[in-house]
Every structure is written in C-alpha cells, then in structure tokens.
Design a protein around this motif. Structure first.
Motif: not given
Length: 373
Positions: A127-144
């Motif tokens: 959530k912090e990465l998404s808020k900081t980049v603040d662009r609709p075309n970002v994907h946050i990578k989370i390991p499976a």
C-alpha cells in the motif's frame, strides 16, 4: 514485412522488458524500445535494482547526496530512488496504458523480499509503494509464498493492481488465482470499480529447466536424458490450461461479467540459461493469446532479430505437456520438491540482492558528505 516482435504482439502476447535503470529512462532508451521493439511494460525486482543502482555510474549520485544530507537510511534511500524510477517509467508508458485501456503500459515494483513470509508487513509496504508511486499504471509485485497469498487478496481488495511473482507450481498457481478472485470479491463488496483493477501472475520458466535438468543428469538414464529442457515449457503450458479452466468457472465469470479483468499469465525467467538451447525458446514456444512475456534485453533483441513466431504454441499442446510430466514422474523426478526448492531459492536470491543493494547504498550514503566537502 513485420518484425518478429510485431508478430508476437499480433498473436496476443504483451512484450514487457525485464529491466529498469535511471539511465534507460533519461537516455531515451526506454522510449526507443516502446517505439521499435513493441515493448508495452516493464518488470523490476531486487536484483535488477541492485544492478541499476550498484552499477549506475553517476545516475543516482546527486539523489543519494541529497538523501545523505537529510540523514536518510539505506532503506529510505532505496525506497526513494526506486519509486522515483518506477514513477518516471510509468509516465513514459502512460500513452500505452491509455491506448490499451489499462491492460498494458504497466511498470512493476516489488515489496522487500525480506517480507516474503510476513503477510501484514507485505500488505503495509504494498500500500505504501502504491501511494508513493501514485500512478494508475503501477503493479505492486508480491511473491506467491504462502504468506503472500492473503496479502494478494487484501491488496487486490483495496483496489491496487498486483503482479504476483515467483510462481513455479500449478498447485500454487491455483492458489494465486483463488487469492485474486477473493480480492476482487472484496473489492466488489466495497463498491470499487473492478475494471480498474489489473493483475498478472508471473510463472517462472527457465529456472524450472535448470533444476529439473540437473536432476535428470544425475539420474543419467537414456529415458531421463531425453527429457532434458522439456519441463519448463510443459509446466508453463499446463499453467495456461489451468488459467483457462479457472477463469471459465461460474465464480470467475460472475466477476468478469461485473467488469473485472482476468489475471493474465506472465512468462518470467525467459532468458535461456543453457547455451545449447535456442535463445528464443521461452518466447516462441509460449505464444498464447492474452499472455505477457517479460524478457531480459538480450532475449528481446534475439526475438526481434530472428524469433520465428508461428501463432499459438500452447493451447494445442496440453496432451504433450501432460505426457512430459508423466515421463518425469516415471524416471523419478519429484516435481513438488523441484518447485519448493525453486521458490525457496528464488526468495533467497532476491533477499541476497536486496542486502547487497542495502550495502551499496549504505556505502554511497557514507561517502556522499565526503564528496560534497
């Protein structure tokens, strides 16, 4: 005559570059790859950022000096530098994002690999990465990882687009799809616009062959050796079969009918590690509609130069792929063990790269004030 990368795009494969650095952005190289190589997205990981910042010359010097003057820690400096790069790359890809209605034009940034087994910390950093980049075309990578699965659900459920990484087994891939669908159901219950939420599931390919081929060589029989370099492609093809099956269920259809997007399969680790194999193997053999292939630049250039694209190479090959796995079991390859080893190694490699990056930035921060005097 169209180029092989144009043919690949026409066959429904989105070409993403598996690399990012500040020099790529500022030199115009990234924009050039969009224009000339049909690149429609970028993926990053800790190893990529270690190479970019650790070997980035002067590209990061002034920012690190500024951060040092403010007393930033290494982790704070890494967060600032990488989110700046991803934001700038996202801006370059914004026209692609708009033209594709949000499907492509995506730039991925990964949560710290130190958090791979910590669900709550992964959610918080995503959530912090998404808020900081603040662009609709970002994907946050989370390991499976097992701890990553509930984080995927929570982050998707909050309306953030996710690139699920380090998938090796069909069993874990099924869990990933379920986690995505559960996240969409949470988002729907919260009244979010499902059409704005996107996701890819990064299924690793060449690393599977590396581990399986090592085991086949140790077995050493003619039957075993005849199976070398077949497992990676077969595993990915069966992942696509599972993708079709899972997104054909009533549960998935209810969500897509409400505007949700399918979670596209993404072929990762597509650089060939065995020099005896064709250098475009994990591109030409995995052409299927609605997929992403994220390539190191070397593989991208090989595909552009001499890749032979013959259309869908996946959906008609399911029986052969199942046959490969029957034969692997028959000669004694424990594939469940293979995929667990690969997941553990994948997390460990990213952690090692992250710690190398922390050390590099720590040294740069310490040296910055001296250089300024």
């Amino acid at each position: 005559m169209s180029t092989p990368t144009e043919q690949l795009a026409a066959a429904g494969v989105s070409i993403w570059l598996d690399d990012l650095s500040r020099s790529r952005i500022t030199s115009g190289n990234l924009a050039e790859l969009i224009a000339t190589r049909n690149v429609t997205g970028v993926t990053t990981n800790p190893t990529i950022f270690q190479a970019a910042i650790g070997g980035g010359g002067d590209a990061y010097t002034s920012q690190i000096a500024d951060l040092a003057a403010k007393g930033a820690s290494a982790d704070e400096a890494i967060f600032a530098a990488t989110t700046d790069d991803v934001r700038d790359a996202a801006d370059i890809f914004r026209p692609v994002y708009d033209a594709s209605n949000g499907v492509d034009g995506r730039v991925s940034i990964e949560v710290s690999p130190d958090l791979a087994h910590d669900t709550d910390a992964t959610i918080a950093q995503a959530k912090e990465l998404s808020k900081t980049v603040d662009r609709p075309n970002v994907h946050i990578k989370i390991p499976a990882t097992k701890a990553g699965l509930p984080a995927i659900t929570e982050v998707i459920g909050s309306g953030i687009s996710v690139n699920v990484t380090l998938i090796f087994s069909l069993e874990r891939y099924a869990d990933v799809i379920d986690a995505y669908l559960a996240g969409l159901e949470q988002a729907q219950a919260a009244g979010l616009d499902l059409s704005k939420i996107h996701s890819v599931a990064s299924f690793f390919v060449s690393r599977v062959d590396t581990e399986v081929d090592k085991r086949l060589g140790a077995i050493g029989t003619d039957e075993a050796l005849a199976l070398k370099s077949k497992a990676g492609v077969a595993n990915a093809r069966l992942a696509y079969e599972l993708f079709e099956e899972k997104f054909g269920t009533d549960r998935a259809k209810a969500l897509t009918d409400a505007g949700a997007n399918v979670q596209r399969p993404l072929w990762a680790s597509t650089g060939v590690k065995d020099p005896s194999l064709p250098d475009t193997l994990y591109v030409t053999e995995l052409v299927a509609p609605g997929t992403v292939n994220t390539m190191p630049e070397k593989t991208l250039e090989a595909t552009f130069d001499h890749g032979v694209i013959t259309g869908d190479a996946v959906t008609g090959a399911y029986a052969d792929a199942h046959g490969v796995f029957d034969q692997l079991a028959a000669v004694g390859v424990d594939f469940a063990d293979v995929t667990q080893v690969l997941e553990d190694e994948g997390v460990d490699k990213f952690i090692a790269s992250w710690h190398d990056l922390e050390a590099t930035v720590t040294n740069a921060l310490a040296a910055a004030p001296e250089a300024a005097r």
